[in-house]
Write an enzyme that holds these catalytic residues in place. Structure first.
Site, PDB file in Angstrom:
ATOM      1  N   LYS A  35       0.810  -1.058  -0.220  1.00  0.00           N
ATOM      2  CA  LYS A  35       0.222   0.036  -0.116  1.00  0.00           C
ATOM      3  C   LYS A  35       0.674   1.381   0.208  1.00  0.00           C
ATOM      4  O   LYS A  35       0.566   2.021  -0.847  1.00  0.00           O
ATOM      5  CB  LYS A  35      -1.048  -0.054   1.132  1.00  0.00           C
ATOM      6  CG  LYS A  35      -1.751   1.220   1.367  1.00  0.00           C
ATOM      7  CD  LYS A  35      -2.844   0.811   2.128  1.00  0.00           C
ATOM      8  CE  LYS A  35      -2.581   0.877   3.753  1.00  0.00           C
ATOM      9  NZ  LYS A  35      -2.176   2.029   4.530  1.00  0.00           N
ATOM     10  N   ARG A  40       2.602   6.210  -3.115  1.00  0.00           N
ATOM     11  CA  ARG A  40       3.878   7.003  -3.693  1.00  0.00           C
ATOM     12  C   ARG A  40       4.134   6.806  -5.130  1.00  0.00           C
ATOM     13  O   ARG A  40       4.390   7.825  -5.917  1.00  0.00           O
ATOM     14  CB  ARG A  40       5.095   6.730  -2.685  1.00  0.00           C
ATOM     15  CG  ARG A  40       4.952   7.049  -1.357  1.00  0.00           C
ATOM     16  CD  ARG A  40       6.204   6.344  -0.568  1.00  0.00           C
ATOM     17  NE  ARG A  40       6.151   6.708   0.833  1.00  0.00           N
ATOM     18  CZ  ARG A  40       5.292   6.498   1.858  1.00  0.00           C
ATOM     19  NH1 ARG A  40       4.339   5.441   1.662  1.00  0.00           N
ATOM     20  NH2 ARG A  40       5.692   6.695   3.039  1.00  0.00           N
ATOM     21  N   GLY A 106      -5.032   7.858   5.695  1.00  0.00           N
ATOM     22  CA  GLY A 106      -3.940   8.771   6.233  1.00  0.00           C
ATOM     23  C   GLY A 106      -2.886   9.126   5.261  1.00  0.00           C
ATOM     24  O   GLY A 106      -2.296  10.184   5.064  1.00  0.00           O
ATOM     25  N   ARG A 134      -8.739  12.226  12.476  1.00  0.00           N
ATOM     26  CA  ARG A 134      -7.109  11.916  12.716  1.00  0.00           C
ATOM     27  C   ARG A 134      -6.545  13.262  12.704  1.00  0.00           C
ATOM     28  O   ARG A 134      -6.950  14.422  12.093  1.00  0.00           O
ATOM     29  CB  ARG A 134      -6.715  10.981  11.782  1.00  0.00           C
ATOM     30  CG  ARG A 134      -7.406   9.717  12.030  1.00  0.00           C
ATOM     31  CD  ARG A 134      -7.090   8.498  11.036  1.00  0.00           C
ATOM     32  NE  ARG A 134      -5.446   8.185  11.186  1.00  0.00           N
ATOM     33  CZ  ARG A 134      -4.874   7.553  10.224  1.00  0.00           C
ATOM     34  NH1 ARG A 134      -5.725   6.966   9.199  1.00  0.00           N
ATOM     35  NH2 ARG A 134      -3.538   7.411  10.440  1.00  0.00           N
ATOM     36  N   SER A 179       7.130   9.262  12.202  1.00  0.00           N
ATOM     37  CA  SER A 179       6.119   9.390  11.226  1.00  0.00           C
ATOM     38  C   SER A 179       6.393   9.104   9.931  1.00  0.00           C
ATOM     39  O   SER A 179       6.893  10.423   9.558  1.00  0.00           O
ATOM     40  CB  SER A 179       4.701  10.236  11.598  1.00  0.00           C
ATOM     41  OG  SER A 179       3.962  10.134  10.370  1.00  0.00           O
ATOM     42  N   GLN A 181       4.864   9.321   7.294  1.00  0.00           N
ATOM     43  CA  GLN A 181       3.791  10.253   6.636  1.00  0.00           C
ATOM     44  C   GLN A 181       4.247  11.651   6.611  1.00  0.00           C
ATOM     45  O   GLN A 181       4.012  12.338   5.759  1.00  0.00           O
ATOM     46  CB  GLN A 181       2.423   9.937   7.156  1.00  0.00           C
ATOM     47  CG  GLN A 181       1.694   8.650   6.586  1.00  0.00           C
ATOM     48  CD  GLN A 181       0.442   8.327   7.228  1.00  0.00           C
ATOM     49  OE1 GLN A 181      -0.094   9.002   7.858  1.00  0.00           O
ATOM     50  NE2 GLN A 181      -0.097   7.296   6.953  1.00  0.00           N
ATOM     51  N   ASP A 331       1.794  -0.837  11.943  1.00  0.00           N
ATOM     52  CA  ASP A 331       0.767  -1.073  11.688  1.00  0.00           C
ATOM     53  C   ASP A 331       0.169  -2.727  11.957  1.00  0.00           C
ATOM     54  O   ASP A 331      -0.646  -3.195  11.975  1.00  0.00           O
ATOM     55  CB  ASP A 331       0.238  -1.186  10.146  1.00  0.00           C
ATOM     56  CG  ASP A 331       0.371   0.090   9.532  1.00  0.00           C
ATOM     57  OD1 ASP A 331      -0.026   1.034  10.389  1.00  0.00           O
ATOM     58  OD2 ASP A 331       0.848   0.543   8.507  1.00  0.00           O
ATOM     59  N   LYS A 358      -4.316   6.045  14.661  1.00  0.00           N
ATOM     60  CA  LYS A 358      -4.671   5.332  13.556  1.00  0.00           C
ATOM     61  C   LYS A 358      -5.997   5.427  13.141  1.00  0.00           C
ATOM     62  O   LYS A 358      -6.776   6.404  13.615  1.00  0.00           O
ATOM     63  CB  LYS A 358      -4.039   4.121  13.752  1.00  0.00           C
ATOM     64  CG  LYS A 358      -2.357   4.048  13.847  1.00  0.00           C
ATOM     65  CD  LYS A 358      -1.534   4.559  12.695  1.00  0.00           C
ATOM     66  CE  LYS A 358      -0.278   4.485  13.045  1.00  0.00           C
ATOM     67  NZ  LYS A 358       0.539   5.021  11.912  1.00  0.00           N
ATOM     68  N   ARG A 362      -6.220   2.258  17.836  1.00  0.00           N
ATOM     69  CA  ARG A 362      -6.012   0.689  17.928  1.00  0.00           C
ATOM     70  C   ARG A 362      -5.549   0.117  19.296  1.00  0.00           C
ATOM     71  O   ARG A 362      -5.526  -0.886  19.245  1.00  0.00           O
ATOM     72  CB  ARG A 362      -4.922   0.762  16.783  1.00  0.00           C
ATOM     73  CG  ARG A 362      -5.401   0.390  15.268  1.00  0.00           C
ATOM     74  CD  ARG A 362      -4.522  -0.122  14.284  1.00  0.00           C
ATOM     75  NE  ARG A 362      -5.118   0.104  13.047  1.00  0.00           N
ATOM     76  CZ  ARG A 362      -4.535   0.588  12.029  1.00  0.00           C
ATOM     77  NH1 ARG A 362      -3.366   0.461  11.841  1.00  0.00           N
ATOM     78  NH2 ARG A 362      -5.024   0.520  10.882  1.00  0.00           N
TER      79      ARG A 362
HETATM   80  C1  S3P Z   1       2.364   4.770   6.352  1.00  0.00           C
HETATM   81  C2  S3P Z   1       3.134   5.294   7.512  1.00  0.00           C
HETATM   82  C3  S3P Z   1       2.729   4.804   8.821  1.00  0.00           C
HETATM   83  C4  S3P Z   1       1.613   3.645   8.856  1.00  0.00           C
HETATM   84  C5  S3P Z   1       0.622   3.814   7.174  1.00  0.00           C
HETATM   85  C6  S3P Z   1       1.197   3.939   6.204  1.00  0.00           C
HETATM   86  C7  S3P Z   1       3.206   5.178   4.966  1.00  0.00           C
HETATM   87  O1  S3P Z   1       1.788   5.866   9.299  1.00  0.00           O
HETATM   88  O2  S3P Z   1       0.662   3.389   9.879  1.00  0.00           O
HETATM   89  O3  S3P Z   1      -0.280   2.666   7.409  1.00  0.00           O
HETATM   90  O4  S3P Z   1       2.918   4.737   4.031  1.00  0.00           O
HETATM   91  O5  S3P Z   1       4.132   6.204   5.114  1.00  0.00           O
HETATM   92  P1  S3P Z   1       2.798   6.930  10.160  1.00  0.00           P
HETATM   93  O6  S3P Z   1       3.766   7.491   9.395  1.00  0.00           O
HETATM   94  O7  S3P Z   1       1.630   8.205  10.609  1.00  0.00           O
HETATM   95  O8  S3P Z   1       3.118   6.277  11.392  1.00  0.00           O
END
Ligand code: S3P
Length: 450
Positions: A35, A40, A106, A134, A179, A181, A331, A358, A362
């Site tokens: 995923k 990306r 997210g 969130r 994170s 993200q 995750d 999350k 969770r």
């Molecule tokens: C992800 C980063 C994680 C993860 C999410 C996918 C990503 O979140 O929980 O399912 O693809 O960068 P965080 O970066 O907020 O921890």
């Protein structure tokens, strides 16, 4: 050639499902596509000059939402076959006509806010009820330092309106939470900033943006620093098209493999799983628990090593799961909690505050899932203790509230496969956000889910 951009899959399952002990759980399945890398790949291709091809894209609701948003920002995103996508990038994104609805994702919303930040546009980001609860401020704060303006709902939540800028400042930033993200949003914005943007991580998170962006010509590098990582991007370099073959998702593979561990009648193998250490924490913990697991190298894709992973049922022992491992399995705690219920002895997991932010809380939800099925747990502010009952002795019989969270739904069903009494989850609709092949894979292994 299909060109409407929608995956021609059978309609996603929804409503309640019940999993019960099955007479056979064994077999081999190919891993579901990753995923994180799928999101990306679509975003980077969508802003590159030329036509990129993505093979083995995860056609889940989350990734399709990202594809729709990137299309609305100006790229031409087409499905050309099963998992095959062609993206003609728009080197300058434009303001979309309507809201960008990222559904449950997210990753989709946070990375896209960063990616859109470097363009002269205004976009309003929305999501479903889970995503709308969130925190977005963790991404908006550094983007504002770079020069975007933002309007968010109370508490820094969606909907968020973002005004991008073609004159972003480069920043050096240490995210207050581990994170990927947040890191990725800053790096994607940094592609257009004046100078070098640096993200410093005391604990390294998944570096998929850092690995993929250079394939599209980005001047992005990373350096390990003990347990941490320093990522840098120099702004202003034009991106060019690239071809990406998406590796298998270790987070999705965890569910059939967990079923093999707690309810298997023989070996369960998932092939082509990405073994990136920043994603592989669960498998290291399973080894510590004494799981019968073999990890056989199986080549690479998109610069990521792959393995075929086989598990066999057997006795597991409870372990201590330290905070430093959390970023590499962030995750996987719901499914680890379920596996821990079938172990002998206590599993104590700490450093889990991020789990509360999350798709659901969770941490609380994993505790509730087990408690509803007769497993003794202790929930702390940022910790969870599971009192393992051993193989064959987990009561089950409960109803799992999935709270719009795909991973809770899958974890609840796996619990039911090994428990004495059937386990019902209240709604399986969200499973399609990350693992649309879940029911097919589980049925092929013999799982009784109805
Ligand atoms: C992800 C980063 C994680 C993860 C999410 C996918 C990503 O979140 O929980 O399912 O693809 O960068 P965080 O970066 O907020 O921890």
């Amino acid at each position: 050639m299909v060109s409407n951009g929608k995956a021609a899959e059978h309609p996603a399952a929804s409503g309640p499902r019940t999993a019960r002990r099955s007479s056979r759980i064994e077999g081999i399945r190919a891993a579901s596509p990753d995923k994180s890398i799928s999101h990306r790949a679509i975003m980077l291709a969508g802003m590159a000059q030329g036509i990129s091809h993505i093979e083995g894209l995860l056609e889940s609701a989350d990734v399709l939402a990202t594809a729709g948003a990137v299309r609305a920002l100006g790229a031409n995103v087409e499905r050309t076959g099963d998992g095959q996508w062609q993206v003609k990038g728009a080197p300058q994104w434009r303001s979309p006509d309507g809201d960008l609805d990222l559904g449950n994702s997210g990753t989709g919303v946070r990375l896209l806010m960063g990616a859109a930040a470097r363009f002269d546009l205004t976009a309003r980001f929305t999501g479903d009820v889970s995503l709308s609860s969130r925190p977005m401020e963790r991404v908006l704060a550094p983007l504002r330092l770079m020069g975007v303006t933002t309007i968010a709902a109370d508490g820094g939540r969606l909907p968020v309106t973002l005004n991008g800028s073609t004159r972003l400042n480069a920043i050096t930033y240490t995210p207050p939470v581990a994170s990927a993200q947040v890191k990725s949003a800053i790096l994607l914005a940094g592609l257009g900033a004046m100078g070098e943007t640096v993200v410093i991580e005391p604990e390294a998170t998944r570096a998929h943006t850092e690995t993929l962006a250079p394939l599209f010509g980005a001047d992005m590098t990373m350096e390990r620093d003990g347990a941490g990582l320093v990522a840098r991007v120099r702004g202003g370099k034009a991106l060019h098209a690239a071809d990406v073959h998406v590796p298998g998702d270790p987070s999705s593979a965890a569910f059939p493999l967990a079923a093999g561990l707690v309810a298997g009648t023989g070996p369960v193998t998932v092939t082509g799983v990405m073994t990136n250490p920043a994603r592989f924490g669960l498998y290291r913990v399973l080894e510590m628990m004494g799981a019968d697991i073999s990890i056989t190298p199986a080549g690479s894709r998109a610069g990521e090593a792959l393995a075929d992973i086989t598990v066999r049922p057997g006795t597991l022992k409870g372990v201590q799961v330290e905070p430093h491992i959390a970023p590499s399995m962030i995750d996987e705690y719901p499914i680890l909690s379920v596996i821990a219920a079938f172990a002998e002895g206590v599993t104590h997991m700490t450093g889990l505050a991020e789990l509360r932010a999350k798709e659901s809380d969770r941490l609380a939800a994993s505790a509730a899932l087990l408690a509803a099925n007769g497993v003794k747990v202790e929930l702390g502010e940022d910790s969870l203790t599971v009192h393992g009952m051993g193989q064959g002795d987990v009561p089950g019989g409960g109803l799992v509230k999935t709270l719009h969270d795909h991973r809770l739904a899958m974890a609840g069903l796996v619990l039911g496969l090994g428990a004495k009494d059937p386990v019902t989850v209240d709604d399986v609709a969200m499973i399609a956000t990350s693992y649309p092949g879940f029911f097919d894979d589980m049925a092929a292994l013999g799982a009784d889910i109805a």
